[in-house]
Design a protein around this motif. Structure first.
Motif, PDB file in Angstrom:
ATOM      1  N   ALA A   7       0.825  -1.214   0.000  1.00  0.00           N
ATOM      2  CA  ALA A   7       0.000   0.000   0.000  1.00  0.00           C
ATOM      3  C   ALA A   7       0.857   1.261   0.000  1.00  0.00           C
ATOM      4  N   ARG A   8       2.128   1.117   0.340  1.00  0.00           N
ATOM      5  CA  ARG A   8       3.008   2.281   0.434  1.00  0.00           C
ATOM      6  C   ARG A   8       3.870   2.487  -0.807  1.00  0.00           C
ATOM      7  N   GLY A  66       3.077   3.401  -3.940  1.00  0.00           N
ATOM      8  CA  GLY A  66       2.743   4.656  -4.613  1.00  0.00           C
ATOM      9  C   GLY A  66       3.236   5.862  -3.830  1.00  0.00           C
ATOM     10  N   LEU A  67       3.085   5.805  -2.509  1.00  0.00           N
ATOM     11  CA  LEU A  67       3.568   6.888  -1.649  1.00  0.00           C
ATOM     12  C   LEU A  67       5.095   6.992  -1.733  1.00  0.00           C
ATOM     13  N   ALA A  68       5.765   5.853  -1.807  1.00  0.00           N
ATOM     14  CA  ALA A  68       7.228   5.841  -1.918  1.00  0.00           C
ATOM     15  C   ALA A  68       7.674   6.482  -3.229  1.00  0.00           C
ATOM     16  N   LEU A  71       6.018   8.686  -4.998  1.00  0.00           N
ATOM     17  CA  LEU A  71       5.748  10.125  -4.868  1.00  0.00           C
ATOM     18  C   LEU A  71       6.821  10.799  -4.021  1.00  0.00           C
ATOM     19  N   ALA A  72       7.164  10.204  -2.876  1.00  0.00           N
ATOM     20  CA  ALA A  72       8.187  10.778  -1.999  1.00  0.00           C
ATOM     21  C   ALA A  72       9.548  10.830  -2.692  1.00  0.00           C
ATOM     22  N   SER A 122      10.093  10.983  -5.977  1.00  0.00           N
ATOM     23  CA  SER A 122      10.028  12.002  -7.028  1.00  0.00           C
ATOM     24  C   SER A 122      10.149  13.403  -6.447  1.00  0.00           C
ATOM     25  N   LEU A 160      12.812   6.152  -1.031  1.00  0.00           N
ATOM     26  CA  LEU A 160      11.877   5.110  -1.476  1.00  0.00           C
ATOM     27  C   LEU A 160      11.883   3.940  -0.497  1.00  0.00           C
ATOM     28  N   VAL A 191      10.272   4.634   2.911  1.00  0.00           N
ATOM     29  CA  VAL A 191       8.815   4.728   2.877  1.00  0.00           C
ATOM     30  C   VAL A 191       8.182   3.369   2.605  1.00  0.00           C
ATOM     31  N   ALA A 192       8.759   2.585   1.702  1.00  0.00           N
ATOM     32  CA  ALA A 192       8.095   1.374   1.227  1.00  0.00           C
ATOM     33  C   ALA A 192       8.329   0.131   2.088  1.00  0.00           C
TER      34      ALA A 192
END
Length: 167
Positions: free
Chosen positions: A13-14, A16-18, A20-21, A23, A159, A162-163
């Protein structure tokens, strides 16, 4: 006695957030570097005199470039490492550096011009001659790719942070 290796698992679930973070991290570092160069060369007056909109343009362009790079290059590299149980922070940072270095070199290769015979120079020598990088051009490209690879390493660490979670 050998220290046990920590196991990490991907939090799906993380992902996509990773991305984004990562980038955002890459875009911020590139933008700060650009801002530093602008202030050193043109002075702060350039920014107060209307050049400030360049910050947003550089940030957006860098964000989109890092996002595309993470999806097209980083994603497959990440999947390959994860599949082979290579999930540590150090491996992520080194893989990010290596992938960014290679991408930087590839992007430095000039595209052929329809007219042919394109050449470029800087103050120290010929970079491109007849649509081909010269030895000096490759040296400059490698230097730029090396500098960019440190940004790629930082992006990869973000990345990873976060992931991944400790199993």
């Amino acid at each position: 006695m050998a220290r046990p290796v920590a196991e990490y698992r991907l939090a799906p679930a993380r992902v996509g957030l990773a991305i984004l973070a990562g980038s955002l991290t890459g875009a911020m570092i590139v933008t700060l570097h650009w801002l530093n160069m602008v202030v050193r060369v043109l002075g702060v007056a350039y920014l107060t005199g209307g050049g400030a909109q360049g910050i947003a343009v550089v940030f957006l362009g860098a964000f989109l470039a890092w996002l595309a790079g993470l999806i097209l290059i980083g994603g497959p590299a990440w999947w390959l490492l994860h599949r082979h149980q290579i999930r540590g922070l150090r491996a992520a940072g080194l893989a990010g550096m290596a992938a960014t270095f290679v991408a930087g070199l590839i992007l430095a290769i000039p595209l052929p011009h329809k007219d042919g015979g394109h050449s470029e120079t800087d103050r120290r020598g010929i970079l491109i001659e007849n649509d081909q990088l010269t030895a000096y051009g490759w040296e400059k490209a490698a230097g730029g790719a090396l500098l960019l690879s440190f940004v790629g390493g930082a992006v990869a660490v973000v990345l990873w942070k976060v992931a991944y979670r400790r199993a």
